[in-house]
Design a protein around this motif. Sequence first.
Motif, PDB file in Angstrom:
ATOM      1  N   ILE A 129      26.563  28.589  39.120  1.00 36.41           N
ATOM      2  CA  ILE A 129      27.255  29.193  37.981  1.00 36.41           C
ATOM      3  C   ILE A 129      28.537  28.399  37.778  1.00 36.41           C
ATOM      4  CG2 ILE A 129      28.220  31.313  37.046  1.00 36.41           C
ATOM      5  CD1 ILE A 129      26.410  32.823  39.044  1.00 36.41           C
ATOM      6  N   LEU A 130      28.604  27.686  36.668  1.00 35.40           N
ATOM      7  CA  LEU A 130      29.677  26.727  36.440  1.00 35.40           C
ATOM      8  C   LEU A 130      31.055  27.374  36.412  1.00 35.40           C
ATOM      9  CD1 LEU A 130      30.342  23.776  35.927  1.00 35.40           C
ATOM     10  CD2 LEU A 130      30.084  24.218  33.480  1.00 35.40           C
ATOM     11  N   TRP A 131      31.180  28.535  35.780  1.00 35.21           N
ATOM     12  CA  TRP A 131      32.508  29.129  35.687  1.00 35.21           C
ATOM     13  C   TRP A 131      33.015  29.589  37.052  1.00 35.21           C
ATOM     14  CZ3 TRP A 131      33.606  34.164  36.961  1.00 35.21           C
ATOM     15  CH2 TRP A 131      32.552  35.062  37.016  1.00 35.21           C
ATOM     16  N   ILE A 132      32.118  29.977  37.935  1.00 31.49           N
ATOM     17  CA  ILE A 132      32.535  30.352  39.290  1.00 31.49           C
ATOM     18  C   ILE A 132      33.002  29.119  40.048  1.00 31.49           C
ATOM     19  CG2 ILE A 132      31.706  31.215  41.519  1.00 31.49           C
ATOM     20  CD1 ILE A 132      30.055  33.240  40.028  1.00 31.49           C
ATOM     21  N   ASP A 133      32.291  28.012  39.901  1.00 36.34           N
ATOM     22  CA  ASP A 133      32.717  26.768  40.544  1.00 36.34           C
ATOM     23  C   ASP A 133      34.076  26.312  40.019  1.00 36.34           C
ATOM     24  OD1 ASP A 133      30.447  26.678  42.102  1.00 36.34           O
ATOM     25  OD2 ASP A 133      29.378  25.303  40.759  1.00 36.34           O
ATOM     26  N   PHE A 138      40.218  33.946  45.119  1.00 36.54           N
ATOM     27  CA  PHE A 138      39.093  33.891  46.062  1.00 36.54           C
ATOM     28  C   PHE A 138      38.561  35.297  46.361  1.00 36.54           C
ATOM     29  CE2 PHE A 138      40.652  29.622  47.477  1.00 36.54           C
ATOM     30  CZ  PHE A 138      39.475  28.941  47.194  1.00 36.54           C
ATOM     31  N   PHE A 139      39.459  36.269  46.515  1.00 33.84           N
ATOM     32  CA  PHE A 139      39.029  37.639  46.771  1.00 33.84           C
ATOM     33  C   PHE A 139      38.235  38.204  45.589  1.00 33.84           C
ATOM     34  CE2 PHE A 139      42.660  38.177  49.937  1.00 33.84           C
ATOM     35  CZ  PHE A 139      41.821  38.055  51.010  1.00 33.84           C
ATOM     36  N   PHE A 140      38.702  37.955  44.378  1.00 35.37           N
ATOM     37  CA  PHE A 140      37.977  38.439  43.203  1.00 35.37           C
ATOM     38  C   PHE A 140      36.600  37.806  43.111  1.00 35.37           C
ATOM     39  CE2 PHE A 140      42.296  39.320  41.247  1.00 35.37           C
ATOM     40  CZ  PHE A 140      42.194  40.679  41.420  1.00 35.37           C
ATOM     41  N   LEU A 141      36.509  36.510  43.382  1.00 40.04           N
ATOM     42  CA  LEU A 141      35.207  35.846  43.353  1.00 40.04           C
ATOM     43  C   LEU A 141      34.276  36.402  44.418  1.00 40.04           C
ATOM     44  CD1 LEU A 141      36.020  32.082  42.738  1.00 40.04           C
ATOM     45  CD2 LEU A 141      34.890  33.676  41.202  1.00 40.04           C
ATOM     46  N   SER A 142      34.819  36.650  45.605  1.00 42.61           N
ATOM     47  CA  SER A 142      33.997  37.202  46.680  1.00 42.61           C
ATOM     48  C   SER A 142      33.463  38.578  46.304  1.00 42.61           C
ATOM     49  CB  SER A 142      34.798  37.304  47.972  1.00 42.61           C
ATOM     50  OG  SER A 142      35.191  36.028  48.402  1.00 42.61           O
ATOM     51  N   GLY A 143      34.316  39.408  45.733  1.00 40.29           N
ATOM     52  CA  GLY A 143      33.879  40.723  45.302  1.00 40.29           C
ATOM     53  C   GLY A 143      32.830  40.643  44.218  1.00 40.29           C
ATOM     54  N   TYR A 144      32.996  39.719  43.294  1.00 41.48           N
ATOM     55  CA  TYR A 144      32.016  39.548  42.229  1.00 41.48           C
ATOM     56  C   TYR A 144      30.679  39.102  42.797  1.00 41.48           C
ATOM     57  CZ  TYR A 144      29.691  37.732  38.092  1.00 41.48           C
ATOM     58  OH  TYR A 144      28.781  37.486  37.113  1.00 41.48           O
ATOM     59  N   LEU A 145      30.699  38.204  43.750  1.00 45.32           N
ATOM     60  CA  LEU A 145      29.458  37.666  44.296  1.00 45.32           C
ATOM     61  C   LEU A 145      28.784  38.608  45.289  1.00 45.32           C
ATOM     62  CD1 LEU A 145      30.578  33.973  44.742  1.00 45.32           C
ATOM     63  CD2 LEU A 145      29.024  34.888  43.019  1.00 45.32           C
ATOM     64  N   LEU A 146      29.517  39.575  45.828  1.00 46.59           N
ATOM     65  CA  LEU A 146      28.917  40.540  46.750  1.00 46.59           C
ATOM     66  C   LEU A 146      28.004  41.529  46.031  1.00 46.59           C
ATOM     67  CD1 LEU A 146      31.809  41.414  49.209  1.00 46.59           C
ATOM     68  CD2 LEU A 146      29.669  40.285  49.747  1.00 46.59           C
ATOM     69  N   LEU A 147      28.359  41.878  44.819  1.00 47.41           N
ATOM     70  CA  LEU A 147      27.570  42.844  44.072  1.00 47.41           C
ATOM     71  C   LEU A 147      26.422  42.145  43.371  1.00 47.41           C
ATOM     72  CD1 LEU A 147      30.411  44.955  42.459  1.00 47.41           C
ATOM     73  CD2 LEU A 147      28.959  45.607  44.365  1.00 47.41           C
ATOM     74  N   ASP A 148      25.362  42.890  43.103  1.00 45.74           N
ATOM     75  CA  ASP A 148      24.260  42.357  42.316  1.00 45.74           C
ATOM     76  C   ASP A 148      24.748  42.096  40.893  1.00 45.74           C
ATOM     77  OD1 ASP A 148      22.500  42.507  44.412  1.00 45.74           O
ATOM     78  OD2 ASP A 148      21.826  44.524  43.893  1.00 45.74           O
ATOM     79  N   SER A 149      24.003  41.318  40.173  1.00 47.57           N
ATOM     80  CA  SER A 149      24.406  41.004  38.809  1.00 47.57           C
ATOM     81  C   SER A 149      24.274  42.200  37.868  1.00 47.57           C
ATOM     82  CB  SER A 149      23.600  39.826  38.271  1.00 47.57           C
ATOM     83  OG  SER A 149      22.230  40.136  38.281  1.00 47.57           O
ATOM     84  N   GLU A 150      23.480  43.176  38.225  1.00 45.69           N
ATOM     85  CA  GLU A 150      23.353  44.386  37.423  1.00 45.69           C
ATOM     86  C   GLU A 150      24.312  45.435  37.969  1.00 45.69           C
ATOM     87  OE1 GLU A 150      19.289  45.659  37.326  1.00 45.69           O
ATOM     88  OE2 GLU A 150      18.575  43.616  37.065  1.00 45.69           O
ATOM     89  N   TYR A 151      25.261  45.826  37.162  1.00 44.17           N
ATOM     90  CA  TYR A 151      26.294  46.749  37.616  1.00 44.17           C
ATOM     91  C   TYR A 151      26.025  48.150  37.077  1.00 44.17           C
ATOM     92  CZ  TYR A 151      28.735  42.486  38.803  1.00 44.17           C
ATOM     93  OH  TYR A 151      29.080  41.283  39.328  1.00 44.17           O
ATOM     94  N   ASP A 152      25.087  48.841  37.681  1.00 39.79           N
ATOM     95  CA  ASP A 152      24.882  50.223  37.294  1.00 39.79           C
ATOM     96  C   ASP A 152      25.427  51.136  38.392  1.00 39.79           C
ATOM     97  OD1 ASP A 152      22.989  49.948  39.279  1.00 39.79           O
ATOM     98  OD2 ASP A 152      21.296  50.635  38.096  1.00 39.79           O
ATOM     99  N   GLY A 153      25.529  52.397  38.076  1.00 40.45           N
ATOM    100  CA  GLY A 153      26.143  53.344  39.001  1.00 40.45           C
ATOM    101  C   GLY A 153      25.394  53.488  40.311  1.00 40.45           C
TER     102      GLY A 153
END
Length: 95
Positions: free
Chosen positions: A6-10, A62-77
Amino acid sequence: MQTKRILWIDNIRALATAFVVLCHVTESIYSLNTEGMDMLADEQQMIALSMFTLGRLGVPMFFFLSGYLLLDSEYDGNKTKIFLSKKIAAIIVCN
């Protein structure tokens, strides 16, 4: 096995790395205590503090990226509840 990059993450990771390096370089060049800052001209103080402040943004990025990558791409409840139930102890210990 091929991974999808994912280019924007890099790009954010590269920027965060540059910010962390900037912070460490600023600490190496300038003495950021009151005695060291008093010996600098006003312009140099502004440069030193601006570089240090900008550099300090690297670790939260780095913390925000780690949190984003820990969750699945589908953010449902439901998936968020499952994630928190598995990770709640680690989250509490870190806080």
